[in-house]
Design a protein around this motif. Structure first.
Motif, mmCIF file in Angstrom:
data_model
loop_
_atom_site.group_PDB
_atom_site.id
_atom_site.type_symbol
_atom_site.label_atom_id
_atom_site.label_comp_id
_atom_site.label_asym_id
_atom_site.label_seq_id
_atom_site.Cartn_x
_atom_site.Cartn_y
_atom_site.Cartn_z
ATOM 1 N N TYR A 162 0.825 -1.226 -0.121
ATOM 2 C CA TYR A 162 -0.015 -0.045 0.071
ATOM 3 C C TYR A 162 0.920 1.264 -0.017
ATOM 4 O O TYR A 162 1.955 1.127 0.528
ATOM 5 C CB TYR A 162 -1.096 -0.238 1.179
ATOM 6 C CG TYR A 162 -2.200 -1.099 1.113
ATOM 7 C CD1 TYR A 162 -1.902 -2.211 1.382
ATOM 8 C CD2 TYR A 162 -3.348 -0.455 0.814
ATOM 9 C CE1 TYR A 162 -2.832 -3.252 1.342
ATOM 10 C CE2 TYR A 162 -4.357 -1.531 0.909
ATOM 11 C CZ TYR A 162 -4.013 -2.849 0.921
ATOM 12 O OH TYR A 162 -5.057 -3.683 0.919
ATOM 13 N N GLN A 177 0.816 5.322 0.891
ATOM 14 C CA GLN A 177 -0.069 6.329 1.395
ATOM 15 C C GLN A 177 0.815 7.703 1.325
ATOM 16 O O GLN A 177 1.663 8.018 2.030
ATOM 17 C CB GLN A 177 -0.126 6.062 3.012
ATOM 18 C CG GLN A 177 -1.177 7.278 3.899
ATOM 19 C CD GLN A 177 -1.225 6.675 5.487
ATOM 20 O OE1 GLN A 177 -0.333 6.101 6.059
ATOM 21 N NE2 GLN A 177 -2.489 6.972 5.901
ATOM 22 N N LYS A 188 -3.343 11.402 3.284
ATOM 23 C CA LYS A 188 -4.279 10.475 2.481
ATOM 24 C C LYS A 188 -4.668 9.103 3.093
ATOM 25 O O LYS A 188 -3.853 8.646 3.746
ATOM 26 C CB LYS A 188 -4.080 10.612 1.022
ATOM 27 C CG LYS A 188 -3.834 11.917 0.202
ATOM 28 C CD LYS A 188 -3.978 11.825 -1.035
ATOM 29 C CE LYS A 188 -4.108 13.276 -1.782
ATOM 30 N NZ LYS A 188 -4.020 13.333 -3.013
ATOM 31 N N ARG A 189 -5.479 8.329 2.341
ATOM 32 C CA ARG A 189 -5.736 7.095 2.853
ATOM 33 C C ARG A 189 -4.533 6.067 2.205
ATOM 34 O O ARG A 189 -4.310 6.486 0.922
ATOM 35 C CB ARG A 189 -7.071 6.808 2.419
ATOM 36 C CG ARG A 189 -7.195 6.449 1.039
ATOM 37 C CD ARG A 189 -8.784 6.256 0.634
ATOM 38 N NE ARG A 189 -9.426 7.471 0.633
ATOM 39 C CZ ARG A 189 -10.852 7.557 0.551
ATOM 40 N NH1 ARG A 189 -11.451 6.374 0.474
ATOM 41 N NH2 ARG A 189 -11.455 8.596 0.494
ATOM 42 N N PRO A 190 -4.292 4.828 2.621
ATOM 43 C CA PRO A 190 -3.516 4.002 1.821
ATOM 44 C C PRO A 190 -4.073 3.499 0.601
ATOM 45 O O PRO A 190 -5.360 3.220 1.057
ATOM 46 C CB PRO A 190 -3.444 2.805 3.129
ATOM 47 C CG PRO A 190 -3.667 3.399 4.427
ATOM 48 C CD PRO A 190 -4.664 4.845 3.950
ATOM 49 N N PHE A 205 3.658 0.518 2.999
ATOM 50 C CA PHE A 205 3.468 -0.591 3.724
ATOM 51 C C PHE A 205 3.363 -1.830 3.114
ATOM 52 O O PHE A 205 2.449 -1.896 2.114
ATOM 53 C CB PHE A 205 2.104 -0.159 4.522
ATOM 54 C CG PHE A 205 1.989 0.952 5.342
ATOM 55 C CD1 PHE A 205 1.594 2.054 5.087
ATOM 56 C CD2 PHE A 205 2.429 0.882 6.639
ATOM 57 C CE1 PHE A 205 1.320 3.229 5.909
ATOM 58 C CE2 PHE A 205 2.539 2.010 7.671
ATOM 59 C CZ PHE A 205 1.865 3.221 7.234
#
Lengths: 114, 113
Positions: B36, B38, B42-44, B89
């Motif tokens: 992921y 990010q 902001k969102r992943p 991530f």
């Protein structure tokens, strides 16, 4: 942004208060999750739900509570028992049961204790 | 239970160079390995994933490799650009009845123009 929505974006809480973070999804996903993100750390799982009316504790559930009365909604309550609640909270959902599918994240709620 | 270790925690590269981020996992039954990205505030978002039946997967400038014997998987970004700057991530599933996706601690990538 459609899909999964968190509100509010920013939240301030006084010590001793309970607060509830909203998470709604229109993706028809069965599974929903709450993660906590602190600086320099990964995403830590608070609670998760595989299906309506069922939820399980994650790795850091103490001081938090959830409900899953509807498939679309998975609200998280941060109680006064959570000693260090200031953090960025992320809700996510995934299709079906199992952890081997893509998780879709909301935009997050930043909670600050004042 | 599953443990996911991610290295390095920070990575700074010159624009145009390659970046490699590595993760190790402990549960040999794990069969799905997503990455992921990010961006700040902001969102992943999922950028690439790999399943245990393949050793490598590519999507334009990003690739993921998996070594099941050594229990590690890596993200490779070639020809890095400033917009690649973000926190990355890795994750792996805990393969019991708990259906948990366990995340690494994240790598902050900075691409210097």
């Amino acid at each position: 942004d459609g899909g999964i929505t968190q509100s509010p974006k920013y939240l301030f809480r006084k010590e001793g208060q309970n607060v509830t973070l909203s998470c709604e999804q229109n993706l028809n996903h069965d599974a929903m999750y709450w993660y906590r993100q602190d600086p320099g750390q990964g995403l830590r799982l608070i609670y998760y739900s595989q299906i309506v009316n069922d939820f399980q504790k994650g790795d850091i559930a103490e001081g938090y509570s959830v409900s899953r009365e509807k498939k679309e909604s998975f609200p998280l309550t941060v109680t006064s028992a959570q000693k260090n609640p200031t953090a960025f909270y992320l809700c996510a959902s995934s299709p079906g049961v199992g952890a081997n599918t893509e998780a879709f994240f909301g935009q997050g709620t930043r909670l600050t204790v004042v | 239970g599953e443990n996911v270790e991610q290295h390095p925690s920070t990575l700074s590269v010159q624009e145009g160079d390659s970046a490699v981020i590595k993760c190790t996992y402990s549960d040999s039954a794990s069969n799905y390995f997503p990455w992921y990205k990010q961006e700040l505030g902001k969102r992943p978002q999922l950028i690439i994933d790999i399943r245990s039946n393949v050793g490598e997967k590519k999507d334009q400038r990003i690739a993921v490799t998996l070594n099941k014997t050594a229990k590690h998987f890596s993200l490779h970004i070639t020809e890095t650009q400033p917009e690649d700057s973000a926190v990355y991530f890795c994750a792996a599933p805990r393969m019991d009845s708990s259906y948990k996706l366990i995340f690494g601690s994240g790598t902050r990538l900075l691409v210097r123009p």
